[in-house]
Design a protein around this motif. Structure first.
Motif, PDB file in Angstrom:
ATOM      1  N   ARG A  18       1.412  -1.249   0.124  1.00 30.12           N
ATOM      2  CA  ARG A  18       0.064  -0.034  -0.243  1.00 30.12           C
ATOM      3  C   ARG A  18       1.339   1.286   0.045  1.00 30.12           C
ATOM      4  O   ARG A  18       1.568   1.227   1.141  1.00 30.12           O
ATOM      5  CB  ARG A  18      -1.353   0.077   1.188  1.00 30.12           C
ATOM      6  N   PRO A  19       1.355   1.760  -0.652  1.00 36.27           N
ATOM      7  CA  PRO A  19       2.038   3.067  -1.265  1.00 36.27           C
ATOM      8  C   PRO A  19       1.246   4.949  -0.200  1.00 36.27           C
ATOM      9  O   PRO A  19       0.196   4.289  -0.198  1.00 36.27           O
ATOM     10  CB  PRO A  19       2.054   3.378  -2.458  1.00 36.27           C
ATOM     11  N   THR A  20       2.374   5.555  -0.130  1.00 38.58           N
ATOM     12  CA  THR A  20       1.954   6.445   0.386  1.00 38.58           C
ATOM     13  C   THR A  20       1.044   7.491  -0.303  1.00 38.58           C
ATOM     14  O   THR A  20       0.727   7.393  -1.519  1.00 38.58           O
ATOM     15  CB  THR A  20       2.767   7.766   0.075  1.00 38.58           C
ATOM     16  N   PRO A  21      -0.603   7.133   0.072  1.00 42.15           N
ATOM     17  CA  PRO A  21      -1.403   8.667  -1.243  1.00 42.15           C
ATOM     18  C   PRO A  21      -1.233   9.142  -1.355  1.00 42.15           C
ATOM     19  O   PRO A  21       0.503  10.255  -1.907  1.00 42.15           O
ATOM     20  CB  PRO A  21      -2.108   9.157  -0.382  1.00 42.15           C
ATOM     21  N   THR A  54       1.079 -21.362   9.851  1.00 40.98           N
ATOM     22  CA  THR A  54       0.779 -22.155  11.058  1.00 40.98           C
ATOM     23  C   THR A  54       1.560 -23.092  10.415  1.00 40.98           C
ATOM     24  O   THR A  54       1.269 -23.980   9.782  1.00 40.98           O
ATOM     25  CB  THR A  54      -0.795 -21.788  11.362  1.00 40.98           C
ATOM     26  N   SER A  55       0.894 -24.273  11.893  1.00 42.93           N
ATOM     27  CA  SER A  55       1.287 -25.037  12.127  1.00 42.93           C
ATOM     28  C   SER A  55       0.207 -26.341  10.722  1.00 42.93           C
ATOM     29  O   SER A  55       0.120 -27.311  10.716  1.00 42.93           O
ATOM     30  CB  SER A  55       1.229 -25.724  13.143  1.00 42.93           C
ATOM     31  N   ALA A  56      -0.999 -25.443  10.176  1.00 38.20           N
ATOM     32  CA  ALA A  56      -1.849 -26.261   9.198  1.00 38.20           C
ATOM     33  C   ALA A  56      -1.656 -26.488   7.709  1.00 38.20           C
ATOM     34  O   ALA A  56      -2.427 -26.184   7.190  1.00 38.20           O
ATOM     35  CB  ALA A  56      -3.473 -25.602  10.078  1.00 38.20           C
ATOM     36  N   GLY A  57      -0.312 -24.822   8.198  1.00 35.93           N
ATOM     37  CA  GLY A  57       0.443 -24.542   6.433  1.00 35.93           C
ATOM     38  C   GLY A  57      -0.341 -23.228   6.178  1.00 35.93           C
ATOM     39  O   GLY A  57      -0.820 -23.380   4.522  1.00 35.93           O
ATOM     40  N   LEU A  58      -0.772 -22.163   6.859  1.00 31.65           N
ATOM     41  CA  LEU A  58      -1.528 -21.171   6.141  1.00 31.65           C
ATOM     42  C   LEU A  58      -0.627 -19.835   6.585  1.00 31.65           C
ATOM     43  O   LEU A  58       0.095 -20.047   7.081  1.00 31.65           O
ATOM     44  CB  LEU A  58      -2.882 -21.012   7.236  1.00 31.65           C
ATOM     45  N   PRO A  59      -0.647 -19.283   5.288  1.00 27.90           N
ATOM     46  CA  PRO A  59       0.202 -18.065   5.663  1.00 27.90           C
ATOM     47  C   PRO A  59      -0.113 -17.077   6.670  1.00 27.90           C
ATOM     48  O   PRO A  59      -1.168 -16.847   6.188  1.00 27.90           O
ATOM     49  CB  PRO A  59      -0.006 -17.776   3.560  1.00 27.90           C
ATOM     50  N   VAL A  60       1.218 -16.225   7.007  1.00 31.99           N
ATOM     51  CA  VAL A  60       0.815 -15.100   7.519  1.00 31.99           C
ATOM     52  C   VAL A  60       1.793 -14.165   7.444  1.00 31.99           C
ATOM     53  O   VAL A  60       2.840 -15.083   6.852  1.00 31.99           O
ATOM     54  CB  VAL A  60       0.999 -16.032   8.841  1.00 31.99           C
ATOM     55  N   GLY A  61       0.910 -13.498   6.448  1.00 38.01           N
ATOM     56  CA  GLY A  61       1.786 -12.108   6.555  1.00 38.01           C
ATOM     57  C   GLY A  61       2.465 -10.908   7.654  1.00 38.01           C
ATOM     58  O   GLY A  61       1.770 -10.562   8.593  1.00 38.01           O
ATOM     59  N   LEU A  62       3.906 -10.479   7.501  1.00 36.75           N
ATOM     60  CA  LEU A  62       4.227  -9.378   8.079  1.00 36.75           C
ATOM     61  C   LEU A  62       3.937  -8.258   7.456  1.00 36.75           C
ATOM     62  O   LEU A  62       4.316  -7.913   6.409  1.00 36.75           O
ATOM     63  CB  LEU A  62       5.539  -9.883   8.181  1.00 36.75           C
ATOM     64  N   GLN A  63       3.462  -7.129   8.856  1.00 34.12           N
ATOM     65  CA  GLN A  63       3.156  -5.339   7.469  1.00 34.12           C
ATOM     66  C   GLN A  63       4.290  -4.624   9.068  1.00 34.12           C
ATOM     67  O   GLN A  63       4.981  -4.561   9.278  1.00 34.12           O
ATOM     68  CB  GLN A  63       2.013  -5.442   8.282  1.00 34.12           C
ATOM     69  N   ILE A  64       4.976  -4.372   7.197  1.00 32.67           N
ATOM     70  CA  ILE A  64       6.850  -3.347   7.847  1.00 32.67           C
ATOM     71  C   ILE A  64       6.445  -2.336   7.733  1.00 32.67           C
ATOM     72  O   ILE A  64       5.648  -1.858   6.140  1.00 32.67           O
ATOM     73  CB  ILE A  64       7.372  -4.083   6.290  1.00 32.67           C
ATOM     74  N   VAL A  65       5.500  -0.966   8.347  1.00 32.34           N
ATOM     75  CA  VAL A  65       5.414   0.061   8.118  1.00 32.34           C
ATOM     76  C   VAL A  65       5.673   0.783   7.921  1.00 32.34           C
ATOM     77  O   VAL A  65       6.993   1.217   8.911  1.00 32.34           O
ATOM     78  CB  VAL A  65       3.597   0.560   9.127  1.00 32.34           C
ATOM     79  N   GLY A  66       6.139   2.746   7.322  1.00 31.86           N
ATOM     80  CA  GLY A  66       6.806   3.995   7.298  1.00 31.86           C
ATOM     81  C   GLY A  66       6.909   4.872   7.262  1.00 31.86           C
ATOM     82  O   GLY A  66       5.623   4.645   6.671  1.00 31.86           O
ATOM     83  N   PRO A  67       7.764   5.571   7.942  1.00 30.21           N
ATOM     84  CA  PRO A  67       6.935   7.230   7.471  1.00 30.21           C
ATOM     85  C   PRO A  67       6.551   7.539   5.956  1.00 30.21           C
ATOM     86  O   PRO A  67       6.139   6.782   5.295  1.00 30.21           O
ATOM     87  CB  PRO A  67       8.248   7.925   7.500  1.00 30.21           C
ATOM     88  N   PRO A  68       5.584   8.681   6.323  1.00 35.91           N
ATOM     89  CA  PRO A  68       4.734   8.932   4.626  1.00 35.91           C
ATOM     90  C   PRO A  68       6.444   9.053   3.853  1.00 35.91           C
ATOM     91  O   PRO A  68       7.069   9.719   4.127  1.00 35.91           O
ATOM     92  CB  PRO A  68       3.763  10.265   5.542  1.00 35.91           C
ATOM     93  N   ARG A  69       5.236   8.491   2.689  1.00 34.56           N
ATOM     94  CA  ARG A  69       6.059   8.606   1.711  1.00 34.56           C
ATOM     95  C   ARG A  69       8.033   7.751   1.493  1.00 34.56           C
ATOM     96  O   ARG A  69       8.679   8.056   0.559  1.00 34.56           O
ATOM     97  CB  ARG A  69       6.801  10.736   1.459  1.00 34.56           C
ATOM     98  N   ALA A  70       8.107   7.100   2.111  1.00 40.56           N
ATOM     99  CA  ALA A  70       9.502   6.125   2.688  1.00 40.56           C
ATOM    100  C   ALA A  70       8.935   4.906   2.518  1.00 40.56           C
ATOM    101  O   ALA A  70      10.008   3.947   2.708  1.00 40.56           O
ATOM    102  CB  ALA A  70       9.407   5.939   4.228  1.00 40.56           C
ATOM    103  N   GLU A  71       8.165   5.035   0.672  1.00 40.00           N
ATOM    104  CA  GLU A  71       8.926   3.633   0.578  1.00 40.00           C
ATOM    105  C   GLU A  71       9.208   2.726  -0.021  1.00 40.00           C
ATOM    106  O   GLU A  71       9.632   1.680   0.705  1.00 40.00           O
ATOM    107  CB  GLU A  71       8.163   3.736  -1.329  1.00 40.00           C
ATOM    108  N   ARG A  72      11.277   3.290  -0.436  1.00 38.45           N
ATOM    109  CA  ARG A  72      11.885   2.639  -0.488  1.00 38.45           C
ATOM    110  C   ARG A  72      12.611   2.520   0.913  1.00 38.45           C
ATOM    111  O   ARG A  72      13.256   1.195   0.848  1.00 38.45           O
ATOM    112  CB  ARG A  72      13.507   3.998  -0.962  1.00 38.45           C
ATOM    113  N   THR A  73      12.634   2.662   1.906  1.00 37.86           N
ATOM    114  CA  THR A  73      12.451   2.305   3.226  1.00 37.86           C
ATOM    115  C   THR A  73      12.158   1.719   3.603  1.00 37.86           C
ATOM    116  O   THR A  73      12.850  -0.077   3.994  1.00 37.86           O
ATOM    117  CB  THR A  73      12.618   3.545   4.658  1.00 37.86           C
ATOM    118  N   VAL A  74      10.815   1.287   2.889  1.00 36.05           N
ATOM    119  CA  VAL A  74       9.764   0.313   3.302  1.00 36.05           C
ATOM    120  C   VAL A  74      10.656  -0.891   3.133  1.00 36.05           C
ATOM    121  O   VAL A  74      10.569  -2.603   2.809  1.00 36.05           O
ATOM    122  CB  VAL A  74       8.819   0.501   3.708  1.00 36.05           C
ATOM    123  N   LEU A  75      10.135  -1.146   1.337  1.00 35.51           N
ATOM    124  CA  LEU A  75      11.100  -2.205   0.976  1.00 35.51           C
ATOM    125  C   LEU A  75      12.685  -2.436   1.090  1.00 35.51           C
ATOM    126  O   LEU A  75      12.563  -3.724   0.654  1.00 35.51           O
ATOM    127  CB  LEU A  75      10.842  -1.252  -0.855  1.00 35.51           C
TER     128      LEU A  75
END
Length: 510
Positions: free
Chosen positions: A233-236, A469-490
């Motif tokens: 999800r990019p900065t607006p 999970t133990s049942a083989g279901l995916p889980v995602g981690l959310q990495i959030v940065g300051p506004p306009r910091a897409e390069r940092t987050v990526l």
């Protein structure tokens, strides 16, 4: 923002694939085989987009070979997954042949040259139906491409069709009365998330190397989490939207998905960039995101919020996976502290501004075709209809306060990590989870708070595979940065991805 399409144009002649019931069977999960161990067309379909694009540019693969391999894989497996809902195989192969001819003539090639893509079925595609998952627009054929569609095709990508969505992209579970439900490639009895669920499932299944999407309350991040792919999800303003009914909208954004962080950045590089028609668009050229992402994250100040400061319930299976990720960042040399931005009032801000957008975009349909809209959509539009000027003023003031608090927070920390979704992929027959660890979830929005609270911050937020999970279901981690910091987050996402390789685990399809 959900906006009712314009008048219906005559139907095009593209081939369509409609939903067929899939077996209610759990798909076994296996590690992705090395490229040398995969033969022929499947090898092509499982290559990273960056690698695939490079092979085409070097002449090791033709655009026709790449497109045909993906069409064959769709033919074999899409009936079970139901990710691709409109398919134009003939048009795609003709476009691939033309791409090969341009390359043979030595013409300049775009960064996505020869890569097939099916666009989200809420994004306008000239000459190919855009249904919004609604029977009211089942044969709607736009006369123009949406800006992001135009940019992706101008970069050399080849349109093969459309990916499934919830009705008018409302909700984070992909089902609708036109095409039915999209199933999770890792477990065909489970949801693929939404609203970009068709795109995420198509990525995971190897139907396309990249996928476009949009996100208001988690519609890029939740399906990425559910399907073990990457979504940003990019900065607006980073990816301008046109046409749109609200040029100043900061809640709904368009963005990229890929099977790796680098692939996601590649797609962002062609989607991003200013447009004079969009007043909030950011000036930085999109091509900057094609620079290498590798960075040393030792010393990074990481805030860890496993339940967003106690504001959201989190399923035990999700929490078990997420809590292990703090140690990964510590092992990479980061300083990890459990902390969270002040999200007080985020619920009111998001729900109020979302309801306003739904009423603005779809209120006329409620008046003319109420019986054709799903009940959750009717409820959300009516919530917007009841708003007063005072309600909107309160939400705008609250939004400003949260933004300023987040700005101060990101002066103390470089990045925030948190769960993308509070639950694991749920039963495909359910509209939404009604309970999280004993806490009732009363509406189709309640269970998405871990995503939509972050929406209110105005920050770039990356969903990256965090394990299973133990049942083989995916889980995602959310990495959030300051506004306009897409390069940092990526960059941080790429370092985490390299250390864990969770995204290399692929589903086994029937």
């Amino acid at each position: 923002m959900p906006v009712a399409p314009g008048p219906v144009a005559p139907s095009s002649a593209e081939t369509t694939e409609t939903t067929e019931s899939a077996e209610s069977a759990v798909s076994a999960v296996s590690a992705a085989p090395a490229a040398s161990a995969v033969s022929g067309q499947d090898e092509i379909c499982l290559l990273d987009a960056v690698d695939l694009a490079a092979r085409v540019r070097r002449g090791e693969l033709s655009a026709r070979e790449v497109v045909q391999a993906h069409l064959d894989r769709i033919e074999r497996h899409n009936t079970a997954v139901n990710a691709i809902v409109t398919l134009d195989a003939e048009g795609a192969l003709a476009a691939a042949a033309a791409a090969d001819e341009r390359q043979a003539r030595g013409e300049e090639l775009g960064p996505l040259h020869g890569l097939p893509i099916a666009f989200k079925d809420t994004h306008l595609t000239c000459g190919m139906r855009t249904t919004h998952g609604s029977p009211l627009f089942a044969e709607h054929v736009p006369h123009e491409d949406e800006l992001l569609v135009q940019r992706i095709q101008d970069a050399g990508a080849i349109r093969i069709g459309k990916t499934n969505v919830p009705e008018f992209a409302a909700g984070s579970h992909t089902f609708n009365p036109v095409f039915g439900a999209t199933r999770n490639p890792y477990d065909l009895t489970r949801s693929a998330g939404g609203s970009s669920g068709g795109g995420a499932a198509a990525l995971a299944a190897g139907f396309q190397p990249l996928a476009d999407g949009s996100d208001m309350g988690g519609s890029l991040r939740n399906p990425a989490s559910f399907c073990n792919v990457v979504g940003l999800r990019p900065t607006p303003g980073r990816v301008p939207s046109h046409p749109t009914g609200n040029l100043w909208d900061t809640m709904g954004v368009a963005g990229p998905m890929g099977r790796t962080v680098a692939d996601t950045a590649l797609l962002l590089s062609v989607m991003a960039g200013p447009d004079p028609r969009v007043p909030i668009s950011l000036d930085e050229p999109g091509a900057s995101f094609r620079a290498p992402l590798a960075r040393d994250i030792a010393g990074l100040r990481v805030a860890f919020a496993p339940d967003l400061g106690g504001r959201v319930p989190v399923d035990r299976d999700v929490r078990d996976v997420i809590e292990r990720q703090a140690r990964v960042f510590e092992d990479l040399g980061c300083v990890v502290t459990e902390d969270c931005p002040d999200l007080g009032g985020a619920e009111d801000v998001f729900r109020t501004l979302r309801a306003q957008e739904f009423h603005h975009g779809l209120g006329a349909l409620l008046d003319s075709d109420r019986a054709s809209l799903k009940s959750s959509l009717v409820w959300n539009i009516e919530e917007g209809r009841r708003l007063t000027g005072a309600d909107l003023a309160r939400a705008r003031t609250g939004h400003a306060r949260i933004h300023l608090a987040a700005t101060a927070f990101f002066q103390r920390y470089d990045v925030l990590i948190a769960p993308v979704s509070q639950v694991t992929p749920f039963a495909v027959e359910s509209e939404y989870p009604t309970d999280i660890d004993g806490e009732p979830q009363h509406t189709y929005l309640d269970w998405m708070r871990s995503a939509y609270f972050v929406t209110v911050l105005g920050s770039p937020a990356l969903s990256v595979p965090a394990g299973f999970t133990s049942a083989g279901l995916p889980v995602g981690l959310q990495i959030v940065g300051p506004p306009r910091a897409e390069r940092t987050v990526l960059g941080i996402g790429a370092a985490y991805e390299a250390a864990t390789a969770h995204g290399r685990r692929r589903p086994s399809l029937p």
